[in-house]
Design a protein around this motif. Structure first.
Motif, mmCIF file in Angstrom:
data_model
loop_
_atom_site.group_PDB
_atom_site.id
_atom_site.type_symbol
_atom_site.label_atom_id
_atom_site.label_comp_id
_atom_site.label_asym_id
_atom_site.label_seq_id
_atom_site.Cartn_x
_atom_site.Cartn_y
_atom_site.Cartn_z
ATOM 1 N N PRO A 17 34.257 36.158 42.494
ATOM 2 C CA PRO A 17 33.419 36.476 41.328
ATOM 3 C C PRO A 17 33.912 37.753 40.630
ATOM 4 O O PRO A 17 34.537 38.617 41.250
ATOM 5 C CB PRO A 17 32.030 36.690 41.940
ATOM 6 C CG PRO A 17 32.034 35.852 43.174
ATOM 7 C CD PRO A 17 33.448 35.960 43.709
ATOM 8 N N TYR A 18 33.628 37.848 39.339
ATOM 9 C CA TYR A 18 34.017 39.043 38.580
ATOM 10 C C TYR A 18 33.297 40.273 39.093
ATOM 11 O O TYR A 18 32.171 40.193 39.604
ATOM 12 C CB TYR A 18 33.665 38.848 37.096
ATOM 13 C CG TYR A 18 34.828 38.332 36.270
ATOM 14 C CD1 TYR A 18 35.873 39.184 35.915
ATOM 15 C CD2 TYR A 18 34.868 37.008 35.857
ATOM 16 C CE1 TYR A 18 36.937 38.721 35.160
ATOM 17 C CE2 TYR A 18 35.926 36.529 35.093
ATOM 18 C CZ TYR A 18 36.965 37.402 34.747
ATOM 19 O OH TYR A 18 38.019 36.945 34.003
ATOM 20 N N GLU A 19 33.957 41.427 38.948
ATOM 21 C CA GLU A 19 33.360 42.707 39.321
ATOM 22 C C GLU A 19 33.503 43.660 38.143
ATOM 23 O O GLU A 19 34.354 43.462 37.287
ATOM 24 C CB GLU A 19 34.089 43.282 40.558
ATOM 25 C CG GLU A 19 33.974 42.352 41.766
ATOM 26 C CD GLU A 19 34.915 42.752 42.911
ATOM 27 O OE1 GLU A 19 35.600 43.797 42.776
ATOM 28 O OE2 GLU A 19 34.961 42.006 43.908
ATOM 29 N N GLU A 20 32.678 44.706 38.140
ATOM 30 C CA GLU A 20 32.686 45.650 37.013
ATOM 31 C C GLU A 20 34.058 46.257 36.778
ATOM 32 O O GLU A 20 34.452 46.526 35.644
ATOM 33 C CB GLU A 20 31.669 46.763 37.265
ATOM 34 C CG GLU A 20 30.296 46.424 36.693
ATOM 35 C CD GLU A 20 29.283 47.513 36.989
ATOM 36 O OE1 GLU A 20 29.617 48.697 36.788
ATOM 37 O OE2 GLU A 20 28.166 47.166 37.434
ATOM 38 N N ARG A 21 34.804 46.463 37.838
ATOM 39 C CA ARG A 21 36.105 47.127 37.700
ATOM 40 C C ARG A 21 37.152 46.243 37.016
ATOM 41 O O ARG A 21 38.282 46.663 36.801
ATOM 42 C CB ARG A 21 36.616 47.571 39.073
ATOM 43 C CG ARG A 21 36.823 46.385 40.024
ATOM 44 C CD ARG A 21 37.261 46.829 41.405
ATOM 45 N NE ARG A 21 37.063 45.739 42.358
ATOM 46 C CZ ARG A 21 38.028 45.237 43.111
ATOM 47 N NH1 ARG A 21 39.251 45.706 43.054
ATOM 48 N NH2 ARG A 21 37.763 44.259 43.955
ATOM 49 N N ASP A 22 36.789 45.005 36.683
ATOM 50 C CA ASP A 22 37.755 44.102 36.057
ATOM 51 C C ASP A 22 37.830 44.276 34.535
ATOM 52 O O ASP A 22 38.512 43.502 33.853
ATOM 53 C CB ASP A 22 37.393 42.628 36.364
ATOM 54 C CG ASP A 22 37.456 42.321 37.858
ATOM 55 O OD1 ASP A 22 38.269 42.954 38.557
ATOM 56 O OD2 ASP A 22 36.688 41.447 38.315
ATOM 57 N N LEU A 23 37.128 45.276 33.999
ATOM 58 C CA LEU A 23 37.026 45.420 32.548
ATOM 59 C C LEU A 23 38.384 45.476 31.852
ATOM 60 O O LEU A 23 38.623 44.768 30.870
ATOM 61 C CB LEU A 23 36.198 46.665 32.190
ATOM 62 C CG LEU A 23 35.993 46.887 30.686
ATOM 63 C CD1 LEU A 23 35.234 45.728 30.048
ATOM 64 C CD2 LEU A 23 35.270 48.202 30.420
ATOM 65 N N GLU A 28 42.239 42.827 28.350
ATOM 66 C CA GLU A 28 43.621 42.456 28.012
ATOM 67 C C GLU A 28 43.695 40.959 27.685
ATOM 68 O O GLU A 28 44.349 40.549 26.729
ATOM 69 C CB GLU A 28 44.527 42.784 29.204
ATOM 70 C CG GLU A 28 46.012 42.580 28.912
ATOM 71 C CD GLU A 28 46.893 42.938 30.120
ATOM 72 O OE1 GLU A 28 46.540 43.902 30.853
ATOM 73 O OE2 GLU A 28 47.907 42.243 30.337
ATOM 74 N N ILE A 29 42.976 40.155 28.472
ATOM 75 C CA ILE A 29 42.993 38.703 28.257
ATOM 76 C C ILE A 29 42.239 38.334 26.976
ATOM 77 O O ILE A 29 42.743 37.608 26.129
ATOM 78 C CB ILE A 29 42.356 37.973 29.465
ATOM 79 C CG1 ILE A 29 43.178 38.229 30.733
ATOM 80 C CG2 ILE A 29 42.242 36.480 29.188
ATOM 81 C CD1 ILE A 29 42.520 37.767 32.018
ATOM 82 N N ASP A 45 36.774 42.960 21.096
ATOM 83 C CA ASP A 45 37.079 44.359 21.390
ATOM 84 C C ASP A 45 36.428 44.747 22.715
ATOM 85 O O ASP A 45 35.692 43.968 23.324
ATOM 86 C CB ASP A 45 36.647 45.267 20.229
ATOM 87 C CG ASP A 45 35.139 45.281 20.034
ATOM 88 O OD1 ASP A 45 34.401 45.038 21.030
ATOM 89 O OD2 ASP A 45 34.687 45.496 18.902
ATOM 90 N N ARG A 46 36.705 45.981 23.140
ATOM 91 C CA ARG A 46 36.297 46.409 24.469
ATOM 92 C C ARG A 46 34.788 46.345 24.684
ATOM 93 O O ARG A 46 34.324 45.983 25.767
ATOM 94 C CB ARG A 46 36.803 47.839 24.676
ATOM 95 C CG ARG A 46 36.999 48.193 26.111
ATOM 96 C CD ARG A 46 37.645 49.548 26.269
ATOM 97 N NE ARG A 46 37.495 49.991 27.632
ATOM 98 C CZ ARG A 46 38.286 49.600 28.625
ATOM 99 N NH1 ARG A 46 39.286 48.783 28.370
ATOM 100 N NH2 ARG A 46 38.077 50.028 29.840
ATOM 101 N N GLU A 47 34.019 46.679 23.658
ATOM 102 C CA GLU A 47 32.553 46.658 23.795
ATOM 103 C C GLU A 47 32.044 45.231 23.998
ATOM 104 O O GLU A 47 31.154 44.981 24.804
ATOM 105 C CB GLU A 47 31.882 47.291 22.565
ATOM 106 C CG GLU A 47 31.700 48.788 22.700
ATOM 107 C CD GLU A 47 31.256 49.211 24.105
ATOM 108 O OE1 GLU A 47 30.139 48.842 24.515
ATOM 109 O OE2 GLU A 47 32.051 49.873 24.810
ATOM 110 N N GLU A 48 32.634 44.289 23.243
ATOM 111 C CA GLU A 48 32.233 42.889 23.411
ATOM 112 C C GLU A 48 32.610 42.398 24.802
ATOM 113 O O GLU A 48 31.856 41.689 25.460
ATOM 114 C CB GLU A 48 32.906 42.010 22.344
ATOM 115 C CG GLU A 48 32.375 42.254 20.942
ATOM 116 C CD GLU A 48 33.238 41.610 19.858
ATOM 117 O OE1 GLU A 48 32.673 41.105 18.889
ATOM 118 O OE2 GLU A 48 34.483 41.623 19.990
#
Lengths: 187, 187
Positions: A17-23, A28-29, A45-48
């Motif tokens: 599962p995804y984790e917060e640190r994967d931002l 990038e993807i 963008d990063r906020e989205e």
């Protein structure tokens, strides 16, 4: 049957599962125009992406109809998330699900998507007990279509101009596989 | 978009909203096992038909996405109700609709169902300005398959074992036609 926070290791990959640190990796993807060309979204963008990630960290299990499971695909030895695979429980009565996948174009052409998606199909059939799993893609998305064929899925539909997609009529392919076809290919 | 106030007339048929007086005729149709064989409903009791009729009486318009225009098919010459034809507004954004039909078995084989279906497709393309209309049926329903092909629809999908209905896995065909294809056929 339900699926609770699965973690799957393959030869080269780890699905979890995804984790917060994967931002950073997800940004990038999702920032790639190549990636979103055939998705409903535009490059984000990063906020989205932060909001997308927050949603995805909660999509870690299949407990009831309607749930979506999204697993980040980590390249072993690097810790980098190079894409994700998803499984949505579309019908309990009919035991149906839908598979999806998105990968970082910088890691295309190495069979990673196949390696990850195959394990998600396995989970869907062998663990979740689905009877039929389908996958959809834009009719022009040759890479996705080829991947589903390679996975052993059959082309069941070519829906012509069933959607208005980014300023033009879009057509859609639907591939599918039944549990007995999975069993036959993997016994 | 319109509430149907004027019936749709074809050479031999009148398509008009259902009315309280249709109970006997509708019961005659929906109580028959050969009518519901490929539907996901069972033959209905008179009481079930009565409540279905109440619903149908209100299904007389296509004002917004999701509306289902359900019309009684009447033979003009005799005034006899022989079946129903319906048009669902599936998507406003994508201008998509779906047609359906049910005919009393005693009146099959005269081309009534295709005459009614053509009229309703025409209504969908002209009045609702749909871009695409689909029709779905069980893949064993020969009569329905022939009808959808006769009115000019293309088979776009064969979904195998997509539904568990009445104790068995059922497969489905999806047929479709685009507005431009429909217009070309009118010339």
């Amino acid at each position: 049957m339900t699926v609770e926070r699965p973690v799957i290791a393959t030869e080269r990959l780890l699905l979890r599962p995804y984790e917060e640190r994967d931002l950073d990796d997800l940004a990038e993807i999702r920032g790639h125009a190549d990636v979103t060309r055939y998705l409903y979204e535009e490059p984000q963008d990063r906020e989205e992406v932060r909001r997308v990630l927050a949603r995805r960290t909660r999509m870690h299990s299949l407990r009831r109809e309607g749930d979506g499971l999204v697993l980040a695909v980590v390249l072993k030895g690097t810790g980098k998330v190079i894409g994700d695979v998803s499984l949505r429980w579309t019908s309990e009565a009919h035991r149906q699900a839908e598979i999806g996948f998105v990968f970082n174009p910088d890691y295309h052409g190495k069979g990673y998507a196949y390696e990850a998606a195959r394990e998600l199909l396995r989970l869907g059939f062998e663990q979740a007990g689905f009877h039929r799993i389908e996958g959809r893609c834009d009719a022009r998305n040759g890479a996705s279509a080829r991947l589903m064929e390679r996975l052993g899925m059959r082309l069941e539909a070519h829906l012509v101009e069933n959607e208005w997609f980014k300023g033009e009529w879009g057509s859609e392919l639907i591939y599918a596989m039944l549990d007995r076809e999975w069993d036959q290919a993997h016994s | 978009m319109p509430t149907l106030t004027t019936p749709i007339e074809t050479a031999r048929l009148r398509l008009r909203p259902f009315a309280e007086t249709d109970l006997d005729a509708l019961a005659n149709i929906l109580a028959r096992p050969d009518v519901t064989q490929y539907l996901d409903t069972e033959p209905m009791t008179r009481q079930e038909v009565a409540s279905t009729l109440q619903q149908r009486i209100t299904m007389n318009r296509l004002n917004q996405e999701g509306d289902n225009l359900m019309l009684a098919i009447e033979v003009k010459e005799t005034g006899q109700l022989i079946g129903s034809a319906n048009l669902i507004w599936l998507s406003e954004e994508y201008a998509q609709g779906e047609i359906g039909y049910t005919l009393h078995p005693d009146h099959q084989g005269h081309g009534y169902a295709s005459e009614a279906t053509r009229a309703l497709m025409d209504y969908g393309f002209r009045e609702i300005e749909l871009h695409r209309i689909v029709g779905c049926c069980d893949d064993r329903n020969e009569r329905s398959i022939r009808l959808l092909e006769r009115v000019g629809m293309r088979r776009e999908a064969h979904f195998r074992q997509i539904e568990w209905v009445k104790g068995e896995w059922c497969s489905q065909f999806v047929y479709a036609i685009l507005r431009e294809e429909w217009e070309a056929r009118q010339r």
